[in-house]
Design a protein around this motif. Structure first.
Motif, PDB file in Angstrom:
ATOM      1  N   TYR A 271      -8.667  29.957   0.235  1.00  0.00           N
ATOM      2  CA  TYR A 271      -9.717  29.370  -0.615  1.00  0.00           C
ATOM      3  C   TYR A 271     -11.090  29.542   0.024  1.00  0.00           C
ATOM      4  CZ  TYR A 271      -6.534  27.043  -3.873  1.00  0.00           C
ATOM      5  OH  TYR A 271      -5.612  26.775  -4.841  1.00  0.00           O
ATOM      6  N   GLU A 288      -4.634  21.698  -5.592  1.00  0.00           N
ATOM      7  CA  GLU A 288      -4.864  23.156  -5.515  1.00  0.00           C
ATOM      8  C   GLU A 288      -4.277  23.729  -4.227  1.00  0.00           C
ATOM      9  OE1 GLU A 288      -8.987  24.125  -7.851  1.00  0.00           O
ATOM     10  OE2 GLU A 288      -9.186  22.816  -6.112  1.00  0.00           O
ATOM     11  N   ASP A 291      -0.608  23.951  -4.705  1.00  0.00           N
ATOM     12  CA  ASP A 291      -0.293  25.053  -5.641  1.00  0.00           C
ATOM     13  C   ASP A 291      -0.268  26.389  -4.901  1.00  0.00           C
ATOM     14  OD1 ASP A 291      -0.160  23.351  -7.733  1.00  0.00           O
ATOM     15  OD2 ASP A 291      -2.108  23.885  -8.613  1.00  0.00           O
ATOM     16  N   ARG A 292      -1.240  26.567  -4.017  1.00  0.00           N
ATOM     17  CA  ARG A 292      -1.302  27.869  -3.338  1.00  0.00           C
ATOM     18  C   ARG A 292      -0.179  27.993  -2.301  1.00  0.00           C
ATOM     19  NH1 ARG A 292      -6.786  31.021  -2.859  1.00  0.00           N
ATOM     20  NH2 ARG A 292      -6.406  31.028  -5.097  1.00  0.00           N
TER      21      ARG A 292
END
Ligand code: AMP
Length: 307
Positions: A271, A288, A291-292
């Protein structure tokens, strides 16, 4: 539980093929703190000058990071670094490094910073890393980073720091330079002989490798099609890795925990490079990040039939 970090808090001027930023918030401790703040209460230790703005201090305080140990030096100037990347973002040239307030800084840790249970010595003069290590009451896990500049000009102090930490996180090329071993695995094994039980070799867009006395594990970077600014990817990886361990692992992390921490470091670093400086990680959410990590797990499933 808390995580103390010492390292540069900086203003960075960065040029990449995608653009340029002048004097944006940067620094090894800053990138580390933004990532680790997902997992623990982080306490950065270090000086800034009167040019350091309240807005930037507020960014450092994202997700509850305590700025009580950030010392504002009257009449001083904040650490400054300028770098420029080549067209494929794999090569970087340092144009300027100004230690400024770090030149004469003597850390005075608060009781809370000294009482941390995990300590990260982010990139800064090794003598300062040693001072902070000395000042802490006895963290259960200590990790560190450094860079080629300090290998060149302060190698003896750097080795003293390495001898006293549990985990060393360095770039692949820095590990080879430090140990004068051209082979990465031998270089990591050499560092393990000096004292640490875990070595992580950061390999930029190729990911990171984990070497312990018993095991070897490598994780590729998350495959991004657009990378805007790689600055701080290593520190953000370290923040995810050490932060995750601080929250979830035992005093001596198992191989399974170390591998899981690698996935969190990798997710956070991916990110970080999507935008300039701290821009992306400041507004990132834990969902997030999870999720990654899930995406990394799905991408790297590897079963092989031996026949
Ligand atoms: P990385 O891209 O992970 O190597 O980290 C980049 C960050 O390290 C930048 O934000 C710089 O402010 C900081 N930095 C660059 N040179 C130094 C240095 N000699 N000592 C401490 N921090 C530095």
């Amino acid at each position: 539980m808390s995580l103390t970090v010492v390292g540069s808090i900086a203003y960075d001027t960065v040029r990449t093929p995608f653009g340029e930023r002048q004097r944006m918030l940067g620094g090894a401790a800053t990138h580390f703190a933004l990532a680790a703040s997902f997992f623990d209460e982080v306490r950065p230790v270090g000086p800034v000058g009167d040019d350091f703005t309240d807005e930037d201090l507020a960014i450092l305080a994202t997700r509850g990071t305590s700025t009580d140990d950030v010392e504002r030096v009257a009449g001083g100037k904040t650490f400054f670094w300028e770098g420029e990347y080549g067209w494929d973002l794999n090569s970087r040239e340092t144009i300027d490094t100004q230690l400024n307030v770090f030149e004469t800084f003597q850390p005075k840790l608060s009781a809370a910073a000294r009482a941390c249970d995990v300590l990260f010595l982010a990139n800064i003069q090794p003598q300062l890393q040693l001072d902070v290590l000395e000042a802490c009451d006895g963290p259960r896990f200590t990790a560190m980073d450094s860079m080629n500049l300090w290998i060149d000009i302060a190698r003896d102090d750097l080795v003293k720091v390495i001898e006293r930490v549990d985990c060393v996180i360095l770039n692949d090329a820095e590990l080879r330079q430090l140990t004068e071993k051209p082979n990465l695995v031998s270089a990591a094994r050499e560092v393990l002989k000096w004292g640490p039980s875990v070595v992580v070799a950061k390999q930029g867009e190729y990911g990171a490798a984990l070497v312990t006395g018993e095991s070897f594990f490598a994780l590729p970077a998350y495959p991004l099609e657009t990378v805007v600014d790689p600055t701080g990817a290593g520190d953000t990886f370290a923040g995810g890795f050490v932060g995750w361990l601080a929250k979830n692992a035992e005093d001596t992390p198992s191989d399974a925990a170390l591998r899981q921490a690698m996935a969190y470091g990798t997710a956070l670093a991916s990110y970080n490079v999507e935008e300039f400086g701290m821009e992306r990680v400041t507004r990132l959410t834990l969902d997030e990040v999870h999720d990654r990590v899930e995406a990394i797990r799905d991408l790297t499933q590897f079963t092989v039939e031996v026949r």
